[in-house]
Design a protein around this motif. Structure first.
Motif, PDB file in Angstrom:
ATOM      1  N   ILE A  98       0.845  -1.205   0.000  1.00 61.85           N
ATOM      2  CA  ILE A  98       0.000   0.000   0.000  1.00 61.85           C
ATOM      3  C   ILE A  98       0.872   1.243   0.000  1.00 61.85           C
ATOM      4  O   ILE A  98       0.653   2.175  -0.781  1.00 61.85           O
ATOM      5  CB  ILE A  98      -0.931  -0.023   1.223  1.00 61.85           C
ATOM      6  N   LEU A  99       1.896   1.234   0.862  1.00 64.82           N
ATOM      7  CA  LEU A  99       2.749   2.420   0.961  1.00 64.82           C
ATOM      8  C   LEU A  99       3.446   2.693  -0.359  1.00 64.82           C
ATOM      9  O   LEU A  99       3.501   3.839  -0.827  1.00 64.82           O
ATOM     10  CB  LEU A  99       3.770   2.218   2.081  1.00 64.82           C
ATOM     11  N   SER A 100       3.968   1.636  -1.004  1.00 66.89           N
ATOM     12  CA  SER A 100       4.722   1.889  -2.232  1.00 66.89           C
ATOM     13  C   SER A 100       3.794   2.361  -3.350  1.00 66.89           C
ATOM     14  O   SER A 100       4.171   3.205  -4.165  1.00 66.89           O
ATOM     15  CB  SER A 100       5.502   0.648  -2.650  1.00 66.89           C
ATOM     16  N   ARG A 101       2.534   1.843  -3.370  1.00 67.64           N
ATOM     17  CA  ARG A 101       1.586   2.316  -4.390  1.00 67.64           C
ATOM     18  C   ARG A 101       1.237   3.782  -4.175  1.00 67.64           C
ATOM     19  O   ARG A 101       1.198   4.575  -5.120  1.00 67.64           O
ATOM     20  CB  ARG A 101       0.313   1.469  -4.359  1.00 67.64           C
ATOM     21  N   VAL A 102       0.977   4.138  -2.900  1.00 66.25           N
ATOM     22  CA  VAL A 102       0.639   5.541  -2.594  1.00 66.25           C
ATOM     23  C   VAL A 102       1.800   6.453  -2.942  1.00 66.25           C
ATOM     24  O   VAL A 102       1.627   7.521  -3.525  1.00 66.25           O
ATOM     25  CB  VAL A 102       0.238   5.673  -1.104  1.00 66.25           C
ATOM     26  N   CYS A 103       3.005   5.981  -2.617  1.00 59.58           N
ATOM     27  CA  CYS A 103       4.168   6.848  -2.826  1.00 59.58           C
ATOM     28  C   CYS A 103       4.482   7.024  -4.296  1.00 59.58           C
ATOM     29  O   CYS A 103       5.062   8.025  -4.689  1.00 59.58           O
ATOM     30  CB  CYS A 103       5.377   6.298  -2.090  1.00 59.58           C
ATOM     31  N   ARG A 104       4.092   6.050  -5.128  1.00 62.99           N
ATOM     32  CA  ARG A 104       4.322   6.205  -6.560  1.00 62.99           C
ATOM     33  C   ARG A 104       3.557   7.432  -7.077  1.00 62.99           C
ATOM     34  O   ARG A 104       3.997   8.113  -7.984  1.00 62.99           O
ATOM     35  CB  ARG A 104       3.873   4.939  -7.285  1.00 62.99           C
ATOM     36  N   VAL A 105       2.400   7.710  -6.476  1.00 61.68           N
ATOM     37  CA  VAL A 105       1.657   8.910  -6.847  1.00 61.68           C
ATOM     38  C   VAL A 105       2.180  10.127  -6.118  1.00 61.68           C
ATOM     39  O   VAL A 105       2.284  11.219  -6.681  1.00 61.68           O
ATOM     40  CB  VAL A 105       0.158   8.723  -6.524  1.00 61.68           C
ATOM     41  N   LEU A 106       2.529   9.913  -4.842  1.00 56.96           N
ATOM     42  CA  LEU A 106       2.769  11.048  -3.960  1.00 56.96           C
ATOM     43  C   LEU A 106       4.124  11.706  -4.180  1.00 56.96           C
ATOM     44  O   LEU A 106       4.224  12.940  -4.225  1.00 56.96           O
ATOM     45  CB  LEU A 106       2.663  10.551  -2.515  1.00 56.96           C
ATOM     46  N   VAL A 107       5.175  10.880  -4.340  1.00 54.73           N
ATOM     47  CA  VAL A 107       6.527  11.432  -4.350  1.00 54.73           C
ATOM     48  C   VAL A 107       6.745  12.431  -5.497  1.00 54.73           C
ATOM     49  O   VAL A 107       7.303  13.507  -5.259  1.00 54.73           O
ATOM     50  CB  VAL A 107       7.569  10.293  -4.368  1.00 54.73           C
ATOM     51  N   PRO A 108       6.292  12.159  -6.739  1.00 51.75           N
ATOM     52  CA  PRO A 108       6.477  13.177  -7.775  1.00 51.75           C
ATOM     53  C   PRO A 108       5.767  14.485  -7.458  1.00 51.75           C
ATOM     54  O   PRO A 108       6.344  15.566  -7.681  1.00 51.75           O
ATOM     55  CB  PRO A 108       5.858  12.526  -9.023  1.00 51.75           C
ATOM     56  N   CYS A 109       4.555  14.384  -6.904  1.00 49.80           N
ATOM     57  CA  CYS A 109       3.825  15.610  -6.556  1.00 49.80           C
ATOM     58  C   CYS A 109       4.581  16.413  -5.503  1.00 49.80           C
ATOM     59  O   CYS A 109       4.749  17.636  -5.628  1.00 49.80           O
ATOM     60  CB  CYS A 109       2.437  15.275  -6.032  1.00 49.80           C
ATOM     61  N   VAL A 110       5.058  15.719  -4.462  1.00 45.55           N
ATOM     62  CA  VAL A 110       5.751  16.429  -3.392  1.00 45.55           C
ATOM     63  C   VAL A 110       7.038  17.039  -3.911  1.00 45.55           C
ATOM     64  O   VAL A 110       7.394  18.172  -3.569  1.00 45.55           O
ATOM     65  CB  VAL A 110       6.017  15.472  -2.206  1.00 45.55           C
ATOM     66  N   LEU A 111       7.742  16.293  -4.782  1.00 44.82           N
ATOM     67  CA  LEU A 111       8.986  16.827  -5.354  1.00 44.82           C
ATOM     68  C   LEU A 111       8.704  18.082  -6.167  1.00 44.82           C
ATOM     69  O   LEU A 111       9.419  19.091  -6.048  1.00 44.82           O
ATOM     70  CB  LEU A 111       9.640  15.769  -6.243  1.00 44.82           C
ATOM     71  N   CYS A 112       7.646  18.034  -7.009  1.00 41.56           N
ATOM     72  CA  CYS A 112       7.310  19.201  -7.833  1.00 41.56           C
ATOM     73  C   CYS A 112       6.960  20.389  -6.959  1.00 41.56           C
ATOM     74  O   CYS A 112       7.413  21.518  -7.210  1.00 41.56           O
ATOM     75  CB  CYS A 112       6.123  18.892  -8.739  1.00 41.56           C
ATOM     76  N   PHE A 113       6.177  20.125  -5.900  1.00 41.94           N
ATOM     77  CA  PHE A 113       5.790  21.213  -5.010  1.00 41.94           C
ATOM     78  C   PHE A 113       7.013  21.820  -4.339  1.00 41.94           C
ATOM     79  O   PHE A 113       7.156  23.049  -4.254  1.00 41.94           O
ATOM     80  CB  PHE A 113       4.808  20.682  -3.970  1.00 41.94           C
ATOM     81  N   GLY A 114       7.921  20.942  -3.881  1.00 42.63           N
ATOM     82  CA  GLY A 114       9.125  21.429  -3.231  1.00 42.63           C
ATOM     83  C   GLY A 114       9.966  22.277  -4.161  1.00 42.63           C
ATOM     84  O   GLY A 114      10.449  23.349  -3.785  1.00 42.63           O
ATOM     85  N   LEU A 115      10.133  21.809  -5.400  1.00 44.05           N
ATOM     86  CA  LEU A 115      10.928  22.584  -6.359  1.00 44.05           C
ATOM     87  C   LEU A 115      10.263  23.925  -6.654  1.00 44.05           C
ATOM     88  O   LEU A 115      10.937  24.959  -6.764  1.00 44.05           O
ATOM     89  CB  LEU A 115      11.101  21.788  -7.653  1.00 44.05           C
ATOM     90  N   CYS A 116       8.917  23.898  -6.760  1.00 43.67           N
ATOM     91  CA  CYS A 116       8.175  25.137  -7.029  1.00 43.67           C
ATOM     92  C   CYS A 116       8.393  26.139  -5.900  1.00 43.67           C
ATOM     93  O   CYS A 116       8.699  27.311  -6.143  1.00 43.67           O
ATOM     94  CB  CYS A 116       6.701  24.782  -7.187  1.00 43.67           C
ATOM     95  N   VAL A 117       8.268  25.657  -4.649  1.00 40.44           N
ATOM     96  CA  VAL A 117       8.472  26.549  -3.502  1.00 40.44           C
ATOM     97  C   VAL A 117       9.906  27.069  -3.490  1.00 40.44           C
ATOM     98  O   VAL A 117      10.164  28.239  -3.215  1.00 40.44           O
ATOM     99  CB  VAL A 117       8.134  25.801  -2.194  1.00 40.44           C
ATOM    100  N   LEU A 118      10.845  26.180  -3.819  1.00 37.66           N
ATOM    101  CA  LEU A 118      12.260  26.565  -3.774  1.00 37.66           C
ATOM    102  C   LEU A 118      12.584  27.632  -4.813  1.00 37.66           C
ATOM    103  O   LEU A 118      13.252  28.624  -4.539  1.00 37.66           O
ATOM    104  CB  LEU A 118      13.112  25.313  -3.992  1.00 37.66           C
ATOM    105  N   PHE A 119      12.077  27.440  -6.056  1.00 41.66           N
ATOM    106  CA  PHE A 119      12.490  28.335  -7.141  1.00 41.66           C
ATOM    107  C   PHE A 119      11.722  29.646  -7.152  1.00 41.66           C
ATOM    108  O   PHE A 119      12.134  30.588  -7.812  1.00 41.66           O
ATOM    109  CB  PHE A 119      12.328  27.640  -8.487  1.00 41.66           C
ATOM    110  N   SER A 120      10.547  29.693  -6.476  1.00 49.44           N
ATOM    111  CA  SER A 120       9.802  30.946  -6.504  1.00 49.44           C
ATOM    112  C   SER A 120       9.918  31.682  -5.182  1.00 49.44           C
ATOM    113  O   SER A 120       9.079  32.512  -4.856  1.00 49.44           O
ATOM    114  CB  SER A 120       8.334  30.679  -6.831  1.00 49.44           C
ATOM    115  N   GLY A 121      10.973  31.375  -4.410  1.00 46.21           N
ATOM    116  CA  GLY A 121      11.091  31.966  -3.091  1.00 46.21           C
ATOM    117  C   GLY A 121      11.252  33.466  -3.096  1.00 46.21           C
ATOM    118  O   GLY A 121      10.902  34.123  -2.135  1.00 46.21           O
TER     119      GLY A 121
END
Lengths: 105, 278, 127
Positions: free
Chosen positions: B154-177
């Motif tokens: 279950i965790l690995s299935r959820v993370c397959r969706v979640l990790v790219p979203c979180v990474l994109c959000f993090g990069l967005c926050v980082l680059f538009s600081g």
């Protein structure tokens, strides 16, 4: 007029869910039961709150973000609960079989 | 490596500090015998009672004093607050012109107070170093720790969706600081969280495939070095004299450097607490 | 009496911060468990951040991210406390991580994180 009424109904339902969550969290004895109560409130209650806010404010950029928050909560909340329950099952030697009175405490 | 294990021994108490004079005192204490321990424990419990009373007294005194001070403060949200003075007016009024950052707070901490933020990054760096020295597991301990990652479907299935979203959000926050809320600290911690989720879901081996110890150290040190060099050059060139576009670029680069340091700090804490190595 | 209540309502965040700070301090002094001491330390940190952040707010102004309105000084809240809180959070995270690492070492050596048992064990070790 109809919009605030629906939103208020959703908020009231959410409050009821949160109330039963906290009641269950404090009144249940065994860890898995308590976890069930907490996870129910986390997913259903937050869904009702967010849905009520979307109804109240109408469609806009902000409500799109709220929908994203809803999706995030729906993915992460049950997964986190599942992991904690797995930890309990792994660490409790009686899990899966019969629970003694000590486990329930 | 040998020095590190000696340090570990010293922390564990297996090795005495070289200039110890405590050695001479030890046999003497041994001779005193065991009948002292009873009176010792009695005096200890008496001491703990007095200690609790004194603590309560101190806390009551403190709460009275602080509440009296809080009641005398200017009200919440009023403009007479002494913190709202010409300094903050200068920051808000001149930040966009002088630093090129629309986010005044990012402009303030990365430009006006840049050395302070450099110190903060060094604090994070040192915290990881301390945790590393304290928790670096030796060979015997390493075998006991098992890797639970990658077993849960279950965790690995959820993370397959979640990790790219979180990474994109993090990069967005980082680059538009520099133009919107966000910045190096928040973006870096979101990126670190993404790494931690990834390690939890797919096992530590999956992370160390692209984020090995070498690369980890490289990222950590590169972040600090880039910060120091860029900001040093900026100050050396005369800070406010540079035109706005270039200084906005500097704020962005420094922000990314801080983000790298924070990200590796977060992942380092996770890694050392769970398995004692990287 | 009404004057006192008005003073409390005027400075509600400062009063909350003071109460939180003292709760954290009392727990830090009296808790026998080292992990709980770290939690209490974090409560104290949060109280300080609440105090700082509430000092910077001015009624009716928005966060200090410049929008279309331009750099009109009277539109934005004070940005300095936000920067100070950022510094504080970083230091608090570092200190918490360091103390938790120390506690992990203590647990690995003595098998307990209770202060009383630790005192007894160290005393036994010395004798």
């Amino acid at each position: 007029m109809i919009r605030p009424a629906i939103a208020g109904l959703l908020y009231a339902l959410a409050l009821f869910v949160f109330f039963s969550e906290i009641l269950g969290l404090y009144r249940f004895k065994y860890v898995l039961n308590r976890m069930h109560a907490a996870a129910m409130g986390d997913t259903l209650g937050i869904m009702l709150i967010v849905a009520g806010t979307i109804v109240l404010r109408g469609w806009s950029m902000a409500s799109l973000k709220l929908v994203l928050i809803l999706a995030f909560m729906f993915l992460t909340g049950p997964a986190a609960t599942h992991l904690i329950a797995g930890g309990e099952v792994r660490s409790n030697e009686h899990a899966g079989g019969e629970y003694t009175q000590e486990d329930r405490r | 490596m040998k020095k590190l294990s000696r340090f570990n021994d010293w922390v564990d108490g297996e090795l005495d500090f070289p200039l110890s004079t405590l050695h001479d005192a030890r046999p003497e204490r041994h001779e005193r015998g065991r009948h002292h321990s009873m009176s010792d424990s009695r005096s200890l419990s008496a001491f703990s009672k007095v200690y609790a009373l004194l603590c309560l007294l101190v806390c009551l005194l403190l709460v009275c004093t602080l509440l009296a001070v809080a009641a005398a403060l200017p009200g919440f949200g009023s403009e007479e607050n002494p913190t709202v003075n010409e300094v903050s007016e200068h920051y808000v009024g001149q930040a966009e012109h002088e630093t090129g950052a629309e986010n005044v707070i990012a402009g303030m901490i990365l430009n006006y107070r840049g050395f302070d933020t450099f110190g903060e990054s060094c604090v994070l760096f040192l915290a990881v170093c301390c945790v590393m020295q304290l928790l670096w597991s030796t060979g015997a301990e390493k075998k006991q720790k098992t890797d639970f990652g990658g077993q849960d479907v279950i965790l690995s299935r959820v993370c397959r969706v979640l990790v790219p979203c979180v990474l994109c959000f993090g990069l967005c926050v980082l680059f538009s600081g520099h133009t919107s809320p966000g910045g190096g600290f928040s973006g870096g911690s979101v990126l670190g969280a993404a790494l931690i989720i990834f390690a939890l879901a797919f096992g530590d081996g999956a992370v160390s495939r692209f984020f090995s110890r070498r690369i980890y150290n490289l990222v950590r040190i590169t972040g600090l070095m880039v910060y120091a060099l860029m900001f040093g050059c900026y100050i050396f060139l005369g800070a406010n004299g540079i035109e706005s576009e270039l200084s906005r670029y500097i704020v962005l680069v420094v922000d990314i450097a801080v983000g790298l340091v924070v990200m590796s700090t977060m992942y380092g804490f996770y890694s050392f607490y769970t398995k004692g190595e990287l | 009496m009404t004057g006192l209540i008005n003073a409390i309502i005027d400075n509600r965040y400062a009063v909350t911060a003071v109460l939180l700070f003292v709760i954290g301090l009392a727990n830090m002094l009296l808790q026998p468990n080292l992990i709980k001491k770290v939690v209490a330390f974090n409560i104290m940190d949060s109280a300080t951040f609440l105090m700082l952040a509430s000092r910077g707010f001015v009624e009716g102004r928005v966060a200090a991210v410049l929008t279309d309105g331009g750099a009109d000084v009277s539109r934005y809240v004070n940005p300095i406390p936000a920067g100070l809180v950022l510094t504080g959070i970083v230091v608090s995270v570092s200190v918490s991580a360091f103390s938790l690492a120390l506690i992990q070492r203590i647990y690995a050596r003595y098998g307990t994180v209770e202060l009383g048992e630790l005192l007894k064990l160290t005393k036994k070790e010395k004798v």
